[in-house]
Design a protein around this motif. Structure first.
Motif, PDB file in Angstrom:
ATOM      1  N   MET A   1     141.911   3.414  23.218  1.00  0.00           N
ATOM      2  CA  MET A   1     142.906   4.467  23.051  1.00  0.00           C
ATOM      3  C   MET A   1     142.861   5.058  21.640  1.00  0.00           C
ATOM      4  SD  MET A   1     146.129   3.999  21.355  1.00  0.00           S
ATOM      5  CE  MET A   1     147.086   2.622  21.945  1.00  0.00           C
ATOM      6  N   LYS A   2     142.478   4.246  20.652  1.00  0.00           N
ATOM      7  CA  LYS A   2     142.483   4.738  19.270  1.00  0.00           C
ATOM      8  C   LYS A   2     141.540   5.929  19.100  1.00  0.00           C
ATOM      9  CE  LYS A   2     141.542   1.950  15.532  1.00  0.00           C
ATOM     10  NZ  LYS A   2     141.028   2.743  14.424  1.00  0.00           N
ATOM     11  N   LEU A  74     148.909  16.052  20.339  1.00  0.00           N
ATOM     12  CA  LEU A  74     148.476  14.675  20.589  1.00  0.00           C
ATOM     13  C   LEU A  74     149.533  13.818  21.286  1.00  0.00           C
ATOM     14  CD1 LEU A  74     146.292  12.478  20.023  1.00  0.00           C
ATOM     15  CD2 LEU A  74     147.349  12.129  17.766  1.00  0.00           C
ATOM     16  N   PHE A  75     150.810  14.041  20.947  1.00  0.00           N
ATOM     17  CA  PHE A  75     151.840  13.118  21.429  1.00  0.00           C
ATOM     18  C   PHE A  75     151.813  12.866  22.939  1.00  0.00           C
ATOM     19  CE2 PHE A  75     155.789  11.732  23.126  1.00  0.00           C
ATOM     20  CZ  PHE A  75     156.029  10.612  22.374  1.00  0.00           C
ATOM     21  N   PRO A  76     151.851  13.936  23.777  1.00  0.00           N
ATOM     22  CA  PRO A  76     151.893  13.656  25.228  1.00  0.00           C
ATOM     23  C   PRO A  76     150.667  12.909  25.740  1.00  0.00           C
ATOM     24  CG  PRO A  76     151.656  16.024  24.799  1.00  0.00           C
ATOM     25  CD  PRO A  76     151.895  15.369  23.483  1.00  0.00           C
ATOM     26  N   PRO A 111     143.384  -4.417  15.561  1.00  0.00           N
ATOM     27  CA  PRO A 111     143.842  -5.003  14.290  1.00  0.00           C
ATOM     28  C   PRO A 111     143.453  -4.162  13.073  1.00  0.00           C
ATOM     29  CG  PRO A 111     142.848  -6.675  15.689  1.00  0.00           C
ATOM     30  CD  PRO A 111     142.593  -5.354  16.355  1.00  0.00           C
ATOM     31  N   ASP A 112     142.438  -3.315  13.210  1.00  0.00           N
ATOM     32  CA  ASP A 112     142.005  -2.504  12.066  1.00  0.00           C
ATOM     33  C   ASP A 112     142.705  -1.136  12.013  1.00  0.00           C
ATOM     34  OD1 ASP A 112     140.808  -1.496  14.320  1.00  0.00           O
ATOM     35  OD2 ASP A 112     138.977  -0.880  13.291  1.00  0.00           O
ATOM     36  N   ALA A 113     143.712  -0.921  12.862  1.00  0.00           N
ATOM     37  CA  ALA A 113     144.383   0.390  12.891  1.00  0.00           C
ATOM     38  C   ALA A 113     144.997   0.709  11.531  1.00  0.00           C
ATOM     39  CB  ALA A 113     145.468   0.396  13.960  1.00  0.00           C
ATOM     40  N   LEU A 115     147.823   2.434  10.028  1.00  0.00           N
ATOM     41  CA  LEU A 115     149.109   2.978  10.474  1.00  0.00           C
ATOM     42  C   LEU A 115     150.085   3.147   9.312  1.00  0.00           C
ATOM     43  CD1 LEU A 115     149.262   0.675  13.586  1.00  0.00           C
ATOM     44  CD2 LEU A 115     148.977   3.155  13.643  1.00  0.00           C
ATOM     45  N   PRO A 116     150.994   4.108   9.431  1.00  0.00           N
ATOM     46  CA  PRO A 116     151.987   4.293   8.367  1.00  0.00           C
ATOM     47  C   PRO A 116     153.125   3.284   8.508  1.00  0.00           C
ATOM     48  CG  PRO A 116     152.372   5.854  10.136  1.00  0.00           C
ATOM     49  CD  PRO A 116     151.171   5.056  10.534  1.00  0.00           C
ATOM     50  N   THR A 117     154.009   3.245   7.505  1.00  0.00           N
ATOM     51  CA  THR A 117     155.231   2.449   7.598  1.00  0.00           C
ATOM     52  C   THR A 117     156.412   3.409   7.576  1.00  0.00           C
ATOM     53  OG1 THR A 117     154.176   0.675   6.371  1.00  0.00           O
ATOM     54  CG2 THR A 117     156.560   0.610   6.485  1.00  0.00           C
ATOM     55  N   ASN A 131     161.808   6.959   5.393  1.00  0.00           N
ATOM     56  CA  ASN A 131     160.714   7.192   4.460  1.00  0.00           C
ATOM     57  C   ASN A 131     159.400   6.960   5.174  1.00  0.00           C
ATOM     58  OD1 ASN A 131     161.812   7.856   1.865  1.00  0.00           O
ATOM     59  ND2 ASN A 131     162.679   5.786   1.809  1.00  0.00           N
ATOM     60  N   TYR A 132     158.523   7.956   5.107  1.00  0.00           N
ATOM     61  CA  TYR A 132     157.161   7.806   5.617  1.00  0.00           C
ATOM     62  C   TYR A 132     156.333   7.282   4.449  1.00  0.00           C
ATOM     63  CZ  TYR A 132     152.372   9.510   6.324  1.00  0.00           C
ATOM     64  OH  TYR A 132     151.009   9.617   6.386  1.00  0.00           O
ATOM     65  N   VAL A 133     155.749   6.099   4.621  1.00  0.00           N
ATOM     66  CA  VAL A 133     154.953   5.489   3.559  1.00  0.00           C
ATOM     67  C   VAL A 133     153.548   5.233   4.096  1.00  0.00           C
ATOM     68  CG1 VAL A 133     154.840   3.632   1.851  1.00  0.00           C
ATOM     69  CG2 VAL A 133     157.047   4.242   2.861  1.00  0.00           C
TER      70      VAL A 133
HETATM   71  C1  HEM Z   1     156.897  10.259  17.249  1.00  0.00           C
HETATM   72  C2  HEM Z   1     156.114   9.200  17.375  1.00  0.00           C
HETATM   73  C3  HEM Z   1     155.010   8.817  16.418  1.00  0.00           C
HETATM   74  C4  HEM Z   1     154.881   9.067  15.084  1.00  0.00           C
HETATM   75  C5  HEM Z   1     155.853   9.815  14.163  1.00  0.00           C
HETATM   76  C6  HEM Z   1     153.600   8.488  14.654  1.00  0.00           C
HETATM   77  C7  HEM Z   1     153.053   8.598  13.379  1.00  0.00           C
HETATM   78  C8  HEM Z   1     151.739   8.326  13.057  1.00  0.00           C
HETATM   79  C9  HEM Z   1     151.043   8.791  11.859  1.00  0.00           C
HETATM   80  C10 HEM Z   1     151.671   9.679  10.790  1.00  0.00           C
HETATM   81  C11 HEM Z   1     149.772   8.309  11.908  1.00  0.00           C
HETATM   82  C12 HEM Z   1     148.619   8.578  10.903  1.00  0.00           C
HETATM   83  C13 HEM Z   1     148.339   7.453   9.940  1.00  0.00           C
HETATM   84  C14 HEM Z   1     149.175   7.502   8.658  1.00  0.00           C
HETATM   85  O1  HEM Z   1     149.859   8.511   8.389  1.00  0.00           O
HETATM   86  O2  HEM Z   1     149.123   6.507   7.908  1.00  0.00           O
HETATM   87  C15 HEM Z   1     149.650   7.561  13.150  1.00  0.00           C
HETATM   88  C16 HEM Z   1     148.499   6.931  13.570  1.00  0.00           C
HETATM   89  C17 HEM Z   1     148.335   6.409  14.815  1.00  0.00           C
HETATM   90  N1  HEM Z   1     149.303   6.232  15.799  1.00  0.00           N
HETATM   91 FE1  HEM Z   1     151.218   6.872  15.703  1.00  0.00          FE
HETATM   92  N2  HEM Z   1     153.002   7.870  15.737  1.00  0.00           N
HETATM   93  C18 HEM Z   1     153.816   8.063  16.835  1.00  0.00           C
HETATM   94  C19 HEM Z   1     153.603   7.630  18.125  1.00  0.00           C
HETATM   95  C20 HEM Z   1     152.477   6.962  18.541  1.00  0.00           C
HETATM   96  C21 HEM Z   1     152.212   6.563  19.924  1.00  0.00           C
HETATM   97  C22 HEM Z   1     153.127   6.833  21.121  1.00  0.00           C
HETATM   98  C23 HEM Z   1     151.005   5.921  19.903  1.00  0.00           C
HETATM   99  C24 HEM Z   1     150.232   5.276  21.025  1.00  0.00           C
HETATM  100  C25 HEM Z   1     150.664   4.950  22.169  1.00  0.00           C
HETATM  101  C26 HEM Z   1     150.510   5.949  18.525  1.00  0.00           C
HETATM  102  C27 HEM Z   1     149.296   5.436  18.121  1.00  0.00           C
HETATM  103  C28 HEM Z   1     148.691   5.708  16.908  1.00  0.00           C
HETATM  104  C29 HEM Z   1     147.279   5.471  16.629  1.00  0.00           C
HETATM  105  C30 HEM Z   1     146.240   4.890  17.604  1.00  0.00           C
HETATM  106  C31 HEM Z   1     147.045   5.914  15.309  1.00  0.00           C
HETATM  107  C32 HEM Z   1     145.707   5.946  14.559  1.00  0.00           C
HETATM  108  C33 HEM Z   1     145.341   4.644  13.929  1.00  0.00           C
HETATM  109  C34 HEM Z   1     143.922   4.662  13.390  1.00  0.00           C
HETATM  110  O3  HEM Z   1     143.137   5.584  13.708  1.00  0.00           O
HETATM  111  O4  HEM Z   1     143.556   3.727  12.676  1.00  0.00           O
HETATM  112  N3  HEM Z   1     151.432   6.565  17.733  1.00  0.00           N
HETATM  113  N4  HEM Z   1     150.870   7.573  13.830  1.00  0.00           N
END
Ligand code: HEM
Length: 177
Positions: A1-2, A74-76, A111-113, A115-117, A131-133
């Protein structure tokens, strides 16, 4: 999925700008595998940012705008991967669950995703601030994903991004109906 994060970007670029421009962007981005991504694969997030940067240069559309539009698209697609989540839920509760539930599931699978905090600073029935970190510093992608979620759950919101402070951006989501 990634890998969907990549395949969906290519799909959107092809749909909006055509295959030739997509090809040019792929060439200019010097991708390790020449851009042959699979939805089930896993690729460095940095490559995605390189693609968006080159797309911005070729289209003269600012990177923040591209990220926002992309997030909304991307969301949907992402939510389809977690169908048990696709039920009636308050939009603010949903966004609140990304940090402690959705991205936790993502990290279990990958595990290597990268992701933000999200650090929630205040929440009411009508508004959520956090806060988006992230080392990525792309709050506009978060904004686009939130707008995509609002559309998906049919609960319209306004999203504002505050100025960066110590690598944190305060994002505020307010219900508009
Ligand atoms: C409103 C809902 C969501 C927000 C605000 C959000 C936010 C984000 C952001 C900003 C990133 C980019 C990385 C970063 O900024 O550090 C990210 C990465 C990601 N998110 Fe989310 N996300 C949401 C929902 C989801 C959902 C529903 C899924 C999957 C079912 C998902 C899966 C992922 C994946 C796979 C990545 C990429 C990780 C990578 O390539 O290493 N996210 N998300």
């Amino acid at each position: 999925m990634k890998g969907m994060v990549f395949t969906e970007l290519f799909e959107l670029v092809e749909e909006k700008f055509g295959y030739d421009l997509l090809d040019e962007v792929i060439d200019a981005s010097h991708l390790e595998n020449d851009g042959s991504y699979a939805a089930t694969g896993s690729y460095p997030f940095e490559e995605l940012l390189r693609i968006v940067l080159n797309l911005s240069e070729k289209t003269n559309i600012p990177v923040p705008t591209l990220l926002e539009v992309y997030g909304e698209h991307l969301f949907p697609k992402l939510i389809k991967v977690l169908p048990f989540l696709d039920k009636e839920i308050d939009i603010l509760d949903f966004i609140d669950s990304v940090e402690n539930y959705i991205h936790v599931q993502v990290r279990k699978l990958y595990p290597d995703a990268e992701l933000p905090t999200f650090e929630v600073t205040s929440k009411s029935d009508t508004s959520l601030s956090f806060n988006y970190v992230s080392t990525k510093n792309i709050p506009q992608l978060a904004k686009g994903l939130i707008l995509g979620a609002a559309k998906h759950f049919k609960q319209p919101v306004d999203v504002t991004i505050g100025d960066a402070q110590d690598n944190k951006f305060l994002i505020t989501v307010t219900k508009t109906s």
